[in-house]
Scaffold this active site. Structure first.
Site, PDB file in Angstrom:
ATOM      1  N   HIS A 199      28.210 -56.202   1.870  1.00  9.59           N
ATOM      2  CA  HIS A 199      27.685 -55.949  -0.070  1.00  9.59           C
ATOM      3  C   HIS A 199      28.319 -54.611  -0.042  1.00  9.59           C
ATOM      4  O   HIS A 199      27.449 -53.321   0.110  1.00  9.59           O
ATOM      5  CB  HIS A 199      26.275 -55.988   0.646  1.00  9.59           C
ATOM      6  CG  HIS A 199      25.942 -57.005   1.186  1.00  9.59           C
ATOM      7  ND1 HIS A 199      24.999 -58.310   0.524  1.00  9.59           N
ATOM      8  CD2 HIS A 199      25.514 -57.727   2.784  1.00  9.59           C
ATOM      9  CE1 HIS A 199      24.254 -58.998   1.530  1.00  9.59           C
ATOM     10  NE2 HIS A 199      25.315 -58.529   2.313  1.00  9.59           N
ATOM     11  N   HIS A 253      32.409 -59.756   5.657  1.00 18.69           N
ATOM     12  CA  HIS A 253      31.208 -59.501   4.817  1.00 18.69           C
ATOM     13  C   HIS A 253      30.673 -57.875   4.858  1.00 18.69           C
ATOM     14  O   HIS A 253      30.196 -57.818   5.741  1.00 18.69           O
ATOM     15  CB  HIS A 253      30.292 -60.743   5.832  1.00 18.69           C
ATOM     16  CG  HIS A 253      28.837 -60.751   5.596  1.00 18.69           C
ATOM     17  ND1 HIS A 253      28.734 -62.082   5.099  1.00 18.69           N
ATOM     18  CD2 HIS A 253      27.832 -59.903   5.167  1.00 18.69           C
ATOM     19  CE1 HIS A 253      27.579 -62.246   4.336  1.00 18.69           C
ATOM     20  NE2 HIS A 253      26.800 -60.621   4.436  1.00 18.69           N
ATOM     21  N   ASP A 272      28.810 -55.812   7.670  1.00 16.37           N
ATOM     22  CA  ASP A 272      27.627 -56.029   7.090  1.00 16.37           C
ATOM     23  C   ASP A 272      27.039 -55.264   5.675  1.00 16.37           C
ATOM     24  O   ASP A 272      26.633 -55.340   4.450  1.00 16.37           O
ATOM     25  CB  ASP A 272      26.447 -56.385   7.417  1.00 16.37           C
ATOM     26  CG  ASP A 272      24.522 -57.307   6.822  1.00 16.37           C
ATOM     27  OD1 ASP A 272      25.537 -58.299   5.629  1.00 16.37           O
ATOM     28  OD2 ASP A 272      24.309 -57.650   6.757  1.00 16.37           O
ATOM     29  N   GLN A 326      19.840 -62.836  -3.742  1.00 14.12           N
ATOM     30  CA  GLN A 326      20.263 -62.550  -3.245  1.00 14.12           C
ATOM     31  C   GLN A 326      18.236 -62.977  -3.295  1.00 14.12           C
ATOM     32  O   GLN A 326      16.965 -62.637  -1.953  1.00 14.12           O
ATOM     33  CB  GLN A 326      19.578 -60.746  -3.356  1.00 14.12           C
ATOM     34  CG  GLN A 326      18.655 -60.153  -2.214  1.00 14.12           C
ATOM     35  CD  GLN A 326      18.709 -59.897  -0.761  1.00 14.12           C
ATOM     36  OE1 GLN A 326      19.842 -59.300  -0.721  1.00 14.12           O
ATOM     37  NE2 GLN A 326      18.847 -60.584  -0.040  1.00 14.12           N
ATOM     38  N   HIS A 342      24.389 -67.053   2.806  1.00  9.86           N
ATOM     39  CA  HIS A 342      23.267 -65.822   4.245  1.00  9.86           C
ATOM     40  C   HIS A 342      22.719 -67.253   4.421  1.00  9.86           C
ATOM     41  O   HIS A 342      21.357 -67.824   3.686  1.00  9.86           O
ATOM     42  CB  HIS A 342      22.330 -64.889   3.158  1.00  9.86           C
ATOM     43  CG  HIS A 342      23.842 -63.809   2.742  1.00  9.86           C
ATOM     44  ND1 HIS A 342      24.416 -63.626   2.279  1.00  9.86           N
ATOM     45  CD2 HIS A 342      23.491 -63.033   3.413  1.00  9.86           C
ATOM     46  CE1 HIS A 342      25.005 -62.498   2.467  1.00  9.86           C
ATOM     47  NE2 HIS A 342      24.037 -62.082   3.252  1.00  9.86           N
TER      48      HIS A 342
HETATM   49  N1  17E Z   1      20.707 -59.342   1.922  1.00 12.61           N
HETATM   50  C1  17E Z   1      20.150 -60.109   2.502  1.00 12.61           C
HETATM   51  O1  17E Z   1      19.557 -61.547   2.423  1.00 12.61           O
HETATM   52  N2  17E Z   1      20.475 -59.515   4.657  1.00 12.61           N
HETATM   53  C2  17E Z   1      21.315 -58.681   4.568  1.00 12.61           C
HETATM   54  N3  17E Z   1      21.635 -58.276   6.214  1.00 12.61           N
HETATM   55  C3  17E Z   1      21.656 -57.310   3.856  1.00 12.61           C
HETATM   56  C4  17E Z   1      21.566 -57.846   2.601  1.00 12.61           C
HETATM   57  C5  17E Z   1      22.906 -56.826   4.470  1.00 12.61           C
HETATM   58 FE   FE2 Z   2      24.752 -60.318   4.247  1.00 14.77          FE
END
Ligand code: 17E
Ligand code: FE2
Length: 398
Positions: free
Chosen positions: A37, A35, A287, A130, A188
């Site tokens: 990004h 995991h 992450d 997102q 997520h």
């Molecule tokens: N976006 C999100 O919603 N949650 C995260 N932990 C990251 C990006 C890194």
């Molecule tokens: Fe994430």
């Protein structure tokens, strides 16, 4: 090794054309990043720093950075991090890619990176909305467009949809797309300290309904660390029935969560130890590396494993070893790599050598990955740091 595959394992099984002296260190299947990004990586401070340290300021800061996104920019940063990870023995990576962008710039860029890095790193991409599937303009269409462009896994973010109903509905959209395109899921889910955030139960129900089982992954699920024990106990049974995977990101969630608490301050991690004890597959991700959510990091997967030992209090002998599995074998299972991953005859000759005799010592000292072999080729050679005190070597071994 023969033809890039493991030909034999053991002592005296034949002559190899090349010998690697492991100097008492262990061989392991490669590290796996389950995991990260890659589209947001290496942007910390651009155009501003995340001063509150919250998930929400991370999202709004990234929204500002997205305005100036170009494919070349994403390709350069993502490639750089993949090189850092490969240099540290990480040969399999699952990256989320933000689809809440009318141009899908990051999606196009990471699809190119995936192609370009083949042969060095196996990259899986998750279409990650997102800013929401239902809360962002044309969010569902953009998510589907990313799948049509070739993204491998369907994502979601139910806790960030505007209402609870929209959150539950968004999970159903994720499953409907996964079934339509025959793709795995990685959502997520419940990345909040709010004990009322209960989308994991919706994900479990949809997993049971669809029979998708371990093709489904719930990432973060930090609210599970805030649920009361009666609810958590009931939920755990449903999760076992669903048989889905979990990914925790302890480095990042120990800093993002608990921000509205004074004291006692919550740890903001899902129930890693209990999920593991109940037989569910749990892996760990980094992450973020140097982005609006986490400004530190190098992508070394031993770091989240080390942090998990602490945050989950997995300090028993077997528990520490289990945390190493969470960045190797378990993570491979999350990515659906069982067929081609592991030190078994006939599998691709991908492995690493560490300067530690076992997994426990690897995490104790955050050992160095001294050799990385990919398809039978040595692609990385590294020396552990050499330390001398008054001229005498210090090895940190008793
Ligand atoms: N976006 C999100 O919603 N949650 C995260 N932990 C990251 C990006 C890194
Ligand atoms: Fe994430």
């Amino acid at each position: 090794m023969a033809g890039g595959r493991i030909a034999a394992i053991g002592k005296g099984v034949g002559q190899a054309s090349r010998e690697i002296d492991a100097r008492g260190g262990m061989a392991s299947p490669p590290l796996v990043e389950s995991h990260v990004h890659l589209d947001t990586t290496l942007t910390a401070g651009e155009p501003k720093w995340n001063e509150s340290g919250t998930l929400f300021e991370g999202i709004s800061t990234w929204a500002l950075r997205k305005e100036s996104l170009t494919e070349a920019d994403v390709i350069r940063r993502a490639t750089e991090l993949l090189r850092w990870q490969a240099a540290q023995g990480v040969l399999f990576v699952r990256s989320h890619v933000d689809t809440t962008d009318p141009d899908l710039t990051a999606v196009r860029a990471l699809l190119e990176v995936k192609e370009k890095m083949q042969g060095l790193v196996d990259l899986q991409l998750v279409a990650f909305p997102q800013e929401g599937i239902l809360s962002y303009p044309r969010g569902a269409d953009l998510l589907e467009e990313a799948l049509r462009l070739g993204v491998d896994v369907v994502g979601g973010i139910p806790h960030y949809e505007l209402t609870r109903d929209m959150g539950a509905e968004s999970v159903k959209i994720t499953f409907a797309l996964a079934e339509k395109y025959d793709l795995p899921i990685d959502i997520h889910c419940d990345e909040t300290d709010d004990p009322q955030s209960r989308f994991l139960e919706v994900v479990a129900a949809e997993t049971i309904r669809s029979g998708m089982g371990h093709r489904v992954t719930a990432s973060h699920t930090t609210a599970f660390g805030s649920y009361d024990d009666a609810y958590a106990f009931k939920l755990m049974g449903f999760l076992q029935r669903a048989d889905l995977n979990f990914v925790a990101n302890p480095l990042v969630n120990i800093t993002l969560q608990g921000r509205m608490d004074t004291y006692p301050k919550r740890r903001g991690m899902t129930r890693v130890k209990e999920l593991w004890q109940n037989g569910l597959n749990v892996s760990l991700g980094y992450d973020d590396v140097m982005d609006p959510w986490y400004s530190l990091g190098t992508g070394n997967m031993l770091q989240p494993a080390h942090m998990a030992v602490h945050v989950a209090q997995m300090t028993g002998r077997q528990e520490v070893m289990a945390c190493y599995d969470m960045v190797t074998r378990n993570a491979a299972r999350t990515l659906g790599l069982e067929e081609r991953y592991g030190l078994d005859v006939g599998k691709p000759a991908d492995f690493i050598v560490l300067d530690a005799p076992d997994a426990w010592d690897t995490l104790r000292r955050l050992a160095t990955v001294t050799t990385v072999v990919k398809g039978g080729q040595v692609i990385v050679e590294a020396k552990p740091p050499e330390v001398r005190l008054l001229g005498e070597p210090i090895t940190f071994q008793r």
